[in-house]
Design an enzyme around this catalytic site. Structure first.
Site: not given
Length: 469
Positions: A242, A246, A266, A293, A323, A373
């Protein structure tokens, strides 16, 4: 010292988070008072920007020392001779850290006001100027060249084009308008370009608009750590599942000396375009980007039309970075988190689908790094517990460098397992302002230690796939 109110959530999300941070394991280990105090501190930290701007140097094109020298000159120019240091990170050889000065509570507010959207406001708090698309409202008689006070509409209640706004707004600092109100809001007016040049922001950090674009990349500190932990080697085949926009993809390619292959995927075409632009800008050739996907990236049979793109056969990659898409609650600053509980809880099943594909695509002996995150247990430690139970071939690995804290209790993992995880928890730092005096009195070691803590909320787990006996 809090300057902004704590982050606000929708009621059901707040209820959900309160349970997470008051879970039984945590309370047993820390005591109710300490657990509550850490949680409240976290909420305060999330509404304030990190204490440092992190810059990753493109070491393919320039040395860290050279970029540091250029940055110091640029900062002196932007800050009118003010001497703010640029620090080299001792454990991340490609990282430079710039302390953020602020919050500055002594700024005079002006009668002429510009209201910006929340996302534009967060960018301003991290050093950006105000661009026209972010402007929601401006005072009635504002002209180009006026000194204006800039506010963020954190709840998204201001009507576009309004001449005044009495709702909840947060002061971001002062700037000079580049355009008049009528130019900003006229139907044929500019839809992009700079709207307000910030001259007295509440938080002073350098603007990176067109500053050494091919030599450096703005990233949050934990996002740089992730690529070092994956530790890709020249000649390997790497998958970034994902990948947009970049930052990590280009970092992986740089760490491999642009030798080997980094496949970046992505599922949103405009984001894939951004990955390609960044790879080009940083002059990296080993990156191949695909709009695809990740949950469908596994193929059971070889295809004739294969161009080296997805879907891939099992055991195709030496290392994989996942990520994962997440609830993003670790991002800073964020004063009003708008997602619903349904949205927050929708990420765990998606992350598991992606992780399952990743395990199958990884060669035996290969490494998966999983990161988010966000601050929840369900997307972090609970995912690790699930992965270890679901895939007996996986084993948790130590992380290098390990500059964040250990994993959070509450998912039934052992203390040894928690120590192998890395959770960046902003509440580990004391929320303190930074002015020139305190900066000059600080030792470099103490500033680095603060930078390791006072960053976004982030989580990292590293697994190895054992070779079958």
């Amino acid at each position: 010292m809090t300057f902004f109110p704590k982050i606000s959530f929708q009621f059901e999300v707040e209820e959900y988070l309160t349970k997470v941070f008051r879970n039984k394991e945590l309370i047993t280990a820390l005591g109710a008072q300490e657990a509550e105090s850490k949680y409240q501190s976290l909420l305060s930290h999330l509404s304030h920007p990190p204490g440092f701007t992190t810059v990753r140097v493109n070491t393919r094109l320039a040395s860290v020392k050279h970029v540091k020298k250029l940055l110091l000159e640029e900062i002196q120019k932007q800050f009118k001779g003010l001497c703010v240091p640029v620090l080299e990170h001792p454990k991340l050889q490609d990282v430079l850290l710039i302390p953020v000065i602020g919050p500055r509570g002594d700024l005079k507010k002006h009668a002429s006001e510009v209201i910006v959207g929340a996302h534009c406001g967060y960018a301003v708090l991290r050093g950006a100027h105000v661009y026209v698309p972010g402007i929601v409202s401006a005072s009635k008689f504002m002209k180009a060249g006026d000194l204006v006070s800039v506010y963020s509409d954190i709840e998204g209640k201001c009507r576009r084009g309004a001449k005044e706004f009495e709702g909840v707004k947060v002061f971001l600092g002062n700037g000079i308008s580049e355009l008049s109100r009528s130019e900003i809001f006229s139907s044929s007016g500019p839809l992009n370009g700079m709207g307000v040049r910030m001259v007295e922001p509440v938080y002073l950090s350098p603007s990176f608009d067109d500053v050494l674009p091919s030599h450096l990349f703005l990233q949050n500190l934990p996002s740089v750590v992730v690529s070092h932990i994956l530790n890709p080697q020249p000649g390997e085949r790497i998958l970034d599942m994902c990948a947009a926009p970049g930052g990590k993809t280009t970092h992986l390619a740089t760490l491999m000396h642009d030798q080997g292959e980094v496949i970046a995927m992505d599922k949103i075409a405009s984001k894939v375009k951004k990955i390609k632009q960044n790879a080009e800008l940083l002059q990296l050739n080993c990156i191949k980007s695909f709009c695809y996907d990740g949950t469908k990236a596994l193929s059971v049979e070889k295809r004739e039309d294969e161009q080296g793109g997805p879907p891939f056969l099992p055991e195709s990659f030496d290392r994989i970075l996942l990520d994962a898409p997440c609830s993003g609650m670790g991002q800073r600053p964020n004063m009003a988190y708008s997602s619903t509980l349904k949205e927050v809880t929708s990420y765990q099943p998606l992350q598991r689908k992606l992780f399952t594909v990743a395990v199958k695509l990884l060669k035996p002996g290969g490494v998966i790094v999983y990161s988010t995150c966000t601050i929840t247990l369900s997307e972090n430690e609970e995912q690790v517990a699930w992965a270890l139970k679901t895939f007996p071939c996986l084993q948790l690995q130590p992380q290098e460098p390990h500059i964040g804290g250990e994993g959070m209790r509450g998912a039934g993992l052992s203390l040894d397992q928690l120590k192998l995880l890395q959770r960046f928890d902003p509440s580990a730092a004391t929320l303190q302002g930074m002015d020139m005096n305190s900066l000059q009195d600080s030792r470099e070691d103490d500033l680095i230690s603060l930078a390791n803590k006072d960053c976004i909320g982030f989580f990292i787990a590293k697994f190895i796939k054992l070779k079958s006996k």
